[in-house]
Design a protein around this motif. Structure first.
Motif, PDB file in Angstrom:
ATOM      1  N   SER A  73      36.675  36.193  47.204  1.00  0.00           N
ATOM      2  CA  SER A  73      35.258  36.253  46.815  1.00  0.00           C
ATOM      3  C   SER A  73      34.663  37.638  47.054  1.00  0.00           C
ATOM      4  O   SER A  73      33.568  37.927  46.609  1.00  0.00           O
ATOM      5  CB  SER A  73      34.461  35.193  47.575  1.00  0.00           C
ATOM      6  OG  SER A  73      34.356  35.559  48.942  1.00  0.00           O
ATOM      7  N   VAL A  74      35.393  38.497  47.769  1.00  0.00           N
ATOM      8  CA  VAL A  74      34.904  39.865  48.019  1.00  0.00           C
ATOM      9  C   VAL A  74      35.722  40.858  47.187  1.00  0.00           C
ATOM     10  O   VAL A  74      36.841  40.553  46.773  1.00  0.00           O
ATOM     11  CB  VAL A  74      34.982  40.225  49.533  1.00  0.00           C
ATOM     12  CG1 VAL A  74      34.034  39.343  50.335  1.00  0.00           C
ATOM     13  CG2 VAL A  74      36.396  40.115  50.054  1.00  0.00           C
ATOM     14  N   PRO A  75      35.168  42.062  46.942  1.00  0.00           N
ATOM     15  CA  PRO A  75      35.918  43.025  46.124  1.00  0.00           C
ATOM     16  C   PRO A  75      37.163  43.553  46.832  1.00  0.00           C
ATOM     17  O   PRO A  75      37.313  43.410  48.048  1.00  0.00           O
ATOM     18  CB  PRO A  75      34.919  44.163  45.872  1.00  0.00           C
ATOM     19  CG  PRO A  75      33.794  43.955  46.803  1.00  0.00           C
ATOM     20  CD  PRO A  75      33.828  42.551  47.313  1.00  0.00           C
ATOM     21  N   ALA A  76      38.040  44.177  46.042  1.00  0.00           N
ATOM     22  CA  ALA A  76      39.272  44.754  46.589  1.00  0.00           C
ATOM     23  C   ALA A  76      38.935  45.985  47.428  1.00  0.00           C
ATOM     24  O   ALA A  76      38.065  46.772  47.073  1.00  0.00           O
ATOM     25  CB  ALA A  76      40.217  45.143  45.460  1.00  0.00           C
ATOM     26  N   ARG A  77      39.614  46.132  48.544  1.00  0.00           N
ATOM     27  CA  ARG A  77      39.377  47.301  49.377  1.00  0.00           C
ATOM     28  C   ARG A  77      39.998  48.561  48.775  1.00  0.00           C
ATOM     29  O   ARG A  77      39.480  49.655  48.915  1.00  0.00           O
ATOM     30  CB  ARG A  77      39.983  47.037  50.751  1.00  0.00           C
ATOM     31  CG  ARG A  77      39.819  48.192  51.716  1.00  0.00           C
ATOM     32  CD  ARG A  77      39.913  47.657  53.104  1.00  0.00           C
ATOM     33  NE  ARG A  77      39.958  48.658  54.131  1.00  0.00           N
ATOM     34  CZ  ARG A  77      39.738  48.364  55.406  1.00  0.00           C
ATOM     35  NH1 ARG A  77      39.466  47.126  55.766  1.00  0.00           N
ATOM     36  NH2 ARG A  77      39.815  49.297  56.315  1.00  0.00           N
ATOM     37  N   TYR A  78      41.155  48.393  48.111  1.00  0.00           N
ATOM     38  CA  TYR A  78      41.900  49.537  47.571  1.00  0.00           C
ATOM     39  C   TYR A  78      41.942  49.477  46.049  1.00  0.00           C
ATOM     40  O   TYR A  78      41.961  48.396  45.457  1.00  0.00           O
ATOM     41  CB  TYR A  78      43.340  49.550  48.089  1.00  0.00           C
ATOM     42  CG  TYR A  78      43.449  49.789  49.571  1.00  0.00           C
ATOM     43  CD1 TYR A  78      43.465  51.087  50.093  1.00  0.00           C
ATOM     44  CD2 TYR A  78      43.539  48.720  50.462  1.00  0.00           C
ATOM     45  CE1 TYR A  78      43.571  51.315  51.448  1.00  0.00           C
ATOM     46  CE2 TYR A  78      43.648  48.941  51.836  1.00  0.00           C
ATOM     47  CZ  TYR A  78      43.665  50.237  52.325  1.00  0.00           C
ATOM     48  OH  TYR A  78      43.766  50.466  53.660  1.00  0.00           O
ATOM     49  N   SER A  79      42.006  50.642  45.432  1.00  0.00           N
ATOM     50  CA  SER A  79      42.238  50.713  43.992  1.00  0.00           C
ATOM     51  C   SER A  79      43.725  50.463  43.747  1.00  0.00           C
ATOM     52  O   SER A  79      44.521  50.538  44.683  1.00  0.00           O
ATOM     53  CB  SER A  79      41.853  52.100  43.478  1.00  0.00           C
ATOM     54  OG  SER A  79      42.835  53.042  43.884  1.00  0.00           O
ATOM     55  N   PRO A  80      44.119  50.184  42.494  1.00  0.00           N
ATOM     56  CA  PRO A  80      45.548  49.947  42.233  1.00  0.00           C
ATOM     57  C   PRO A  80      46.428  51.100  42.719  1.00  0.00           C
ATOM     58  O   PRO A  80      47.558  50.886  43.159  1.00  0.00           O
ATOM     59  CB  PRO A  80      45.610  49.808  40.711  1.00  0.00           C
ATOM     60  CG  PRO A  80      44.262  49.278  40.333  1.00  0.00           C
ATOM     61  CD  PRO A  80      43.295  49.937  41.288  1.00  0.00           C
TER      62      PRO A  80
END
Ligand code: MN
Ligand code: MG
Length: 647
Positions: A512-519
């Motif tokens: 439910s929360v955004p990703a901490r890291y980009s791909p």
């Protein structure tokens, strides 16, 4: 006018020796790893981009283009495919047969070779038997049967160097004698990596130390030119004792004229080495010395084209051009509309015949059962936390590392095992899933399970770093919003091989929360955490506690930028490739019985459903994810089955 000049030169030469130009081509193969036939034995299908049998035609072409040439191999030729295993282990089938690598090298008229670290994988006796068949010198200056006080009093497994007395033709067609000195070295870590197979019968010396001592001897003995066969990559600039990739310090040694490099399975010259002080990728030099590294598995032929001049009594390198030629590009140069013509120049019949016999025998063997599995092994639902494919690898590598850490200072640290799915759809397409039926397992099945030629390694890290490791992996998912239906579950830009699962812990992932890291690994939301309720042995994870984490050498050395990696964190590395460890794991037991349950669960998101893109073949296994009330929505344009799951 021109003729007159020649006449003048001859007259002039009668007084004293004038300078003479000789073109000499030095050719390198390296890290062949028993790739003879153009075939991928793990996928059980042809691969025209590799293999000595096709490369041999590039050798023939390269030879025909120049008046003078020499061919060398830089080591790691005996181990690496099922062909290598077959000749080493299945002696009943091959008794008396020459080793096909040696036979092919003899047919190709190699001038000299050196030993790589993998030559020792099957023990010393097998290596000795194999190289006894060589009709060319085998050299190595730092692999010792007995180490002396100084390099010159060492006793060697094979001669440290060899002088090749050849006749070369100059640009005017005149013949000249030349004495080419060839010396070889390999990483001294052989004694550590191959400890079990060698049982103390071999010692090693630092590569730089050995070369520095022997090159003056070679010059003294008459070498006009010194070629260093370094089974070693281009690494740190500064020499440290027993360093593994020592080409830069080796290039600084006086008296070494050129270097054939290898071991790190790269290409030189190439952009990968731009911006290293002393390395010139335009000219193909390291510290001014022409240097080449020609890929691996017979993918490339390395060339150093020397222009030598004779003045006084000695030969000088006036100029050098360094290049590599790849099989893939060579195939493209031939007309594709004429398949026979395209094939013919790349198929050396002499070598092909040698290779074909071994190839057929091995095909039979890779299709033979090596074990059994009680349950299907697949990766269809790895992102939902169900995957025996990752479980088998995790267990195999953990058992292997545990065995090797016995008796070391790391024995008593808690041991965990990190694995990412080899094949989990994504950019590689809808067929890119592991799909092994219950029943018989073959070597080919293992290829389906683990596609990378990685080695097992382990790093030492803290509980806090383990959490960051998992955060990086959990960034593979899109954010899932409550009360919204049919949201795409996975971020299509995130590569599956960075979706690391840590076996030995238990944890939950909050989508439910955004990703901490980009791909690609940048921390885009440093304050966010998707990883929840991490436990070790049913207790909350102690963030300060230390752990040993099994992984692969690629990851351990920092690939993907995971927390707690890098050379200073590595506590264990082994030269055995993960797939070989898997093979032993399967063969050792009556049947493989690994649960599909992974250590993580997705936390429910109220009122949300998501779409997982998986294989059409997953249809028959929907019971594995019954908790998610799966509903098949059809097949998309790329061939993925769209599966609706309730979170
Ligand atoms: Mn190698
Ligand atoms: Mg090597």
């Amino acid at each position: 006018m021109h003729e007159n000049m020649k006449q003048d030169q001859r007259d002039f030469a009668s007084g004293f020796e004038i300078s003479t130009t000789v073109d000499l081509r030095i050719m390198e193969t390296t890290d062949l790893h028993v790739h003879l036939h153009p075939y991928d034995y793990y996928a059980d299908c042809p691969n025209p981009d590799l293999g000595l049998s096709r490369l041999s035609e590039l050798v023939d072409i390269a030879r025909q283009q120049v008046p003078n040439s020499l061919l060398f191999d830089n080591g790691d030729f005996l181990q690496g495919t099922p062909v290598g295993d077959f000749f080493a282990y299945d002696s009943s089938a091959t008794r008396g047969d020459p080793h096909p690598v040696m036979e092919a090298m003899n047919a190709l008229r190699y001038d000299a070779i050196t030993l790589g670290n993998h030559e020792f994988n099957y023990g010393l006796d097998f290596l000795k038997q194999s190289i006894a068949q060589a009709k060319f010198p085998v050299v190595s200056a730092n692999i010792l049967s007995h180490q002396g006080g100084v390099p010159l009093s060492d006793r060697h497994l094979v001669p440290p160097y060899q002088l090749l007395r050849r006749t070369v033709t100059d640009r005017a067609g005149r013949a000249h004698p030349i004495c080419i000195g060839v010396i070889g070295v390999a990483p001294p870590q052989i004694t550590v990596w191959e400890h079990q197979a060698l049982r103390g019968h071999i010692q090693t010396r630092d590569m730089v130390e050995a070369v520095r001592a022997w090159v003056p001897q070679m010059r003294e003995a008459g070498a006009d030119l010194v070629i260093l066969l370094a089974h070693s990559g281009i690494g740190p600039i500064r020499h440290t004792e027993n360093m593994e990739n020592a080409v830069i310090p080796l290039a600084m040694i006086d008296g070494v004229d050129l270097i054939l490099s290898g071991h790190s399975h790269q290409l030189f010259p190439s952009r990968a080495f731009a911006d290293i002080p002393g390395v010139d990728i335009e000219r193909g030099t390291v510290c001014g010395k022409p240097t080449v590294m020609s890929g691996f598995f017979g993918s490339h032929l390395g060339l150093i084209d020397l222009k030598l001049v004779r003045s006084g009594g000695s030969w000088d390198v006036l100029d050098a051009a360094v290049s590599t030629r790849s099989l893939r590009e060579a195939a493209r140069r031939f007309v594709p509309s004429e398949p026979e013509q395209r094939r013919a120049p790349l198929d050396s019949p002499k070598v092909r015949k040698i290779v074909e016999r071994a190839h057929q025998a091995v095909l039979e063997s890779i299709r033979q059962p090596i074990g059994k599995t009680k349950t299907p092994i697949n990766s269809f639902f790895v992102y939902l936390g169900q995957s025996a494919a990752t479980g088998v690898v995790a267990q195999a590598q953990q058992e292997f590392v545990a065995r090797h850490l016995k008796g070391t200072e790391f024995e008593h640290l808690p041991l965990l095992s990190a694995v990412s799915p080899s094949k989990a759809g994504g950019l590689a397409g809808a067929r890119n899933f592991t799909d092994i039926a219950a029943g018989v397992l073959t070597l080919r099945s293992l290829a389906d399970l683990y596609i990378y030629p990685n080695r097992v390694a382990a790093t030492r890290l803290t509980g806090a770093e383990l959490c960051l490791w998992l955060e990086r992996a959990a960034s593979a998912y899109n954010q899932v919003h409550p009360d919204i239906a049919e949201q795409y579950l996975m971020d299509s830009g995130f590569p599956g091989y960075n979706f690391e699962i840590i076996y030995g812990l238990n944890y939950e992932i909050d989508l439910s929360v955004p990703a901490r890291y980009s791909p690609s690994g940048e921390e885009i939301h440093p304050d966010v955490s998707r990883i929840r309720r991490v436990t070790w042995h049913d207790q909350p994870l102690d963030l300060d506690a230390e752990f040993v984490l099994c992984t692969n050498s690629f990851r351990a050395n920092g690939a993907g930028g995971f927390a707690g990696t890098g050379s200073d964190r590595i506590v264990f590395e082994h030269s055995a490739i993960t797939r070989d460890i898997l093979r032993d794991f399967v063969a050792e037991r009556a049947h493989v019985d690994v649960t599909a349950q992974t250590p993580f669960k997705l936390q429910p998101v109220a009122g949300a459903s998501a779409i997982l893109r998986t294989s059409v073949a997953a249809h028959a296994h929907l019971d594995m994810v019954s908790d998610f009330a799966p509903e098949v929505l059809g097949v998309d344009q790329r061939g993925f089955m769209r599966l609706k799951v309730t979170l």
